[in-house]
Design an enzyme around this catalytic site. Structure first.
Site, PDB file in Angstrom:
ATOM      1  N   ASP A 248       0.854  -1.188   0.000  1.00 35.68           N
ATOM      2  CA  ASP A 248       0.000   0.000   0.000  1.00 35.68           C
ATOM      3  C   ASP A 248       0.887   1.234   0.000  1.00 35.68           C
ATOM      4  OD1 ASP A 248      -2.514  -0.988  -0.121  1.00 35.68           O
ATOM      5  OD2 ASP A 248      -3.095  -0.494   1.931  1.00 35.68           O
ATOM      6  N   ILE A 249       0.501   2.243  -0.772  1.00 36.96           N
ATOM      7  CA  ILE A 249       1.213   3.525  -0.705  1.00 36.96           C
ATOM      8  C   ILE A 249       0.804   4.221   0.590  1.00 36.96           C
ATOM      9  CG2 ILE A 249       1.531   5.783  -1.798  1.00 36.96           C
ATOM     10  CD1 ILE A 249       0.933   4.475  -4.478  1.00 36.96           C
ATOM     11  N   GLU A 292      -4.807   2.461  -3.975  1.00 43.31           N
ATOM     12  CA  GLU A 292      -3.350   2.533  -3.845  1.00 43.31           C
ATOM     13  C   GLU A 292      -2.755   1.194  -3.412  1.00 43.31           C
ATOM     14  OE1 GLU A 292      -5.015   4.216   0.088  1.00 43.31           O
ATOM     15  OE2 GLU A 292      -5.600   4.028  -2.006  1.00 43.31           O
TER      16      GLU A 292
END
Length: 375
Positions: A248-249, A292
């Site tokens: 995940d960003i 994301e």
């Protein structure tokens, strides 16, 4: 054959289509060559006196029939194997045509076959017509087959011009007609094949679009849902490792707030490009699972190897960030990594949940870190 077994590569499909058409159209041909010779022999003036040539002819055409029926293609997705099958099967077709051409010439030449000469001639006309309409996919080879069928008999008729000239001229005219029709049928076959190839290409493009994330050009969730279970099953069957990295960003909402949705999209695209730089093996499947969240499927990769790649990606991103609109954007990511273990993972879903839990632990523990799935 089901649609799933049809090759999707365009050059392979063209060969497969020709092989399939040839295989289907050649099934009954050998039967009629055998039947034609049997009739030519049985209705000759004295079939008992021709027992040797009659039996030998039946054995020859029977063997050619068996060879046709037993010669089946094996690998539908290997162009080399398909081309080899075509070459060998055309060898059988041309050999059959050569043998019948000699049989026709014998029936015309020998007085013993005067009563059945017409049978052999009509059979030659029938076989050449069938060749023109059924095997136009290879024009050069079909022309050679026509020559092998016709020319021996025409040559014998030419030697007996006084009695055979009317039949000779008629057959020669019909042969010219067949050559013209063969050219037309070849063009029609190629046009039909070209249309099939265009449809296949369009289908492949649509399939690719349905499996590809339009923004990042990575595989999408649909592709993941189809690919992941099959890779797990393959790993179990072969006893090979299969690793999964989920990421995940971190604080992506902040990127959207500060740079707008266009900036957020540019960030996602740059993140995907960075993934391609690190996870660059042909076997690796890079995917955007939604928002994301991203994933990488790593066939034939142990947990230690997957850990090293994932940690290298995390450190590089932390150090270099991403280039966004000519400016460096500081960015980090949280990652979970795991390797399929049949002792813990009953199926693909259980494996995914185990790695997904590792990802959420990485986020809970402060983000910008890599966590291995529990063993």
């Amino acid at each position: 054959m089901t649609d799933a077994e049809v090759p999707r590569q365009l050059n392979t499909f063209a060969l497969w289509r020709e092989v399939d058409d040839t295989r289907i159209r050649t099934r009954l041909g050998g039967v009629f060559y055998l039947l034609a010779w049997l009739l030519t022999w049985v209705f000759s003036a004295a079939p008992g006196e021709l027992i040797i040539s009659g039996v030998l002819g039946c054995a020859l055409f029977g063997a050619l029939l068996a060879a046709r029926l037993l010669h089946r293609p094996d690998e539908v997705d290997d162009p080399v194997q398909l081309q080899r099958w075509l070459d060998r099967h055309w060898g059988l077709i041309l050999l059959t045509a050569l043998c019948w051409g000699q049989a026709h010439a014998l029936a015309i030449y020998s007085d013993a076959y005067n009563d059945s000469e017409i049978i052999a001639t009509l059979a030659t006309v029938a076989f050449s017509t069938a060749m023109t309409f059924n095997f136009a996919m290879r024009r050069g080879r079909a022309l050679l087959a026509l020559a092998l069928l016709y020319l021996p008999g025409l040559a014998v008729m030419a030697l007996n011009w006084q009695q055979q000239h009317t039949t000779l001229i008629t057959l020669a005219c019909y042969l010219g007609y067949l050559v013209l029709v063969l050219g037309r049928n070849h063009r029609e076959y190629r046009a039909t094949l070209d249309l099939e190839l265009k449809l296949l290409e369009q289908q492949s493009q649509l399939d690719l679009l349905s499996r590809t994330d339009s923004l990042t050009q990575l595989g999408n969730r649909y592709q993941f849902n189809n690919l992941f279970p099959s890779l797990v099953a393959n790993a179990v069957r072969r006893g090979e490792p299969l690793s999964l990295v989920l990421m995940d960003i971190d604080f992506f909402k902040k990127v959207n707030d500060e740079h707008g949705h266009a900036g957020g999209d540019a960030c996602l695209s740059a993140f995907a490009e960075r993934m391609r730089r690190v996870f660059r093996r042909d076997a690796d499947a890079l995917l955007r699972l939604g928002g994301e969240e991203f994933g990488v499927l790593l066939p034939g990769t142990t947990l230690a190897q997957a850990w090293d790649l994932a940690e290298h990606f995390r450190q590089e991103l932390e150090t270099e960030g991403l280039l966004l609109a000519g400016q460096r954007l500081a960015l980090t990511t949280s990652l979970g990594v795991g390797c399929f273990d049949k002792r813990q993972d009953s199926d693909a879903d259980a494996f995914f949940r185990r790695v997904d839990s590792a990802l959420y632990r990485a986020k809970r523990e402060g983000r910008n870190r890599l966590v291995a799935a529990d063993h």
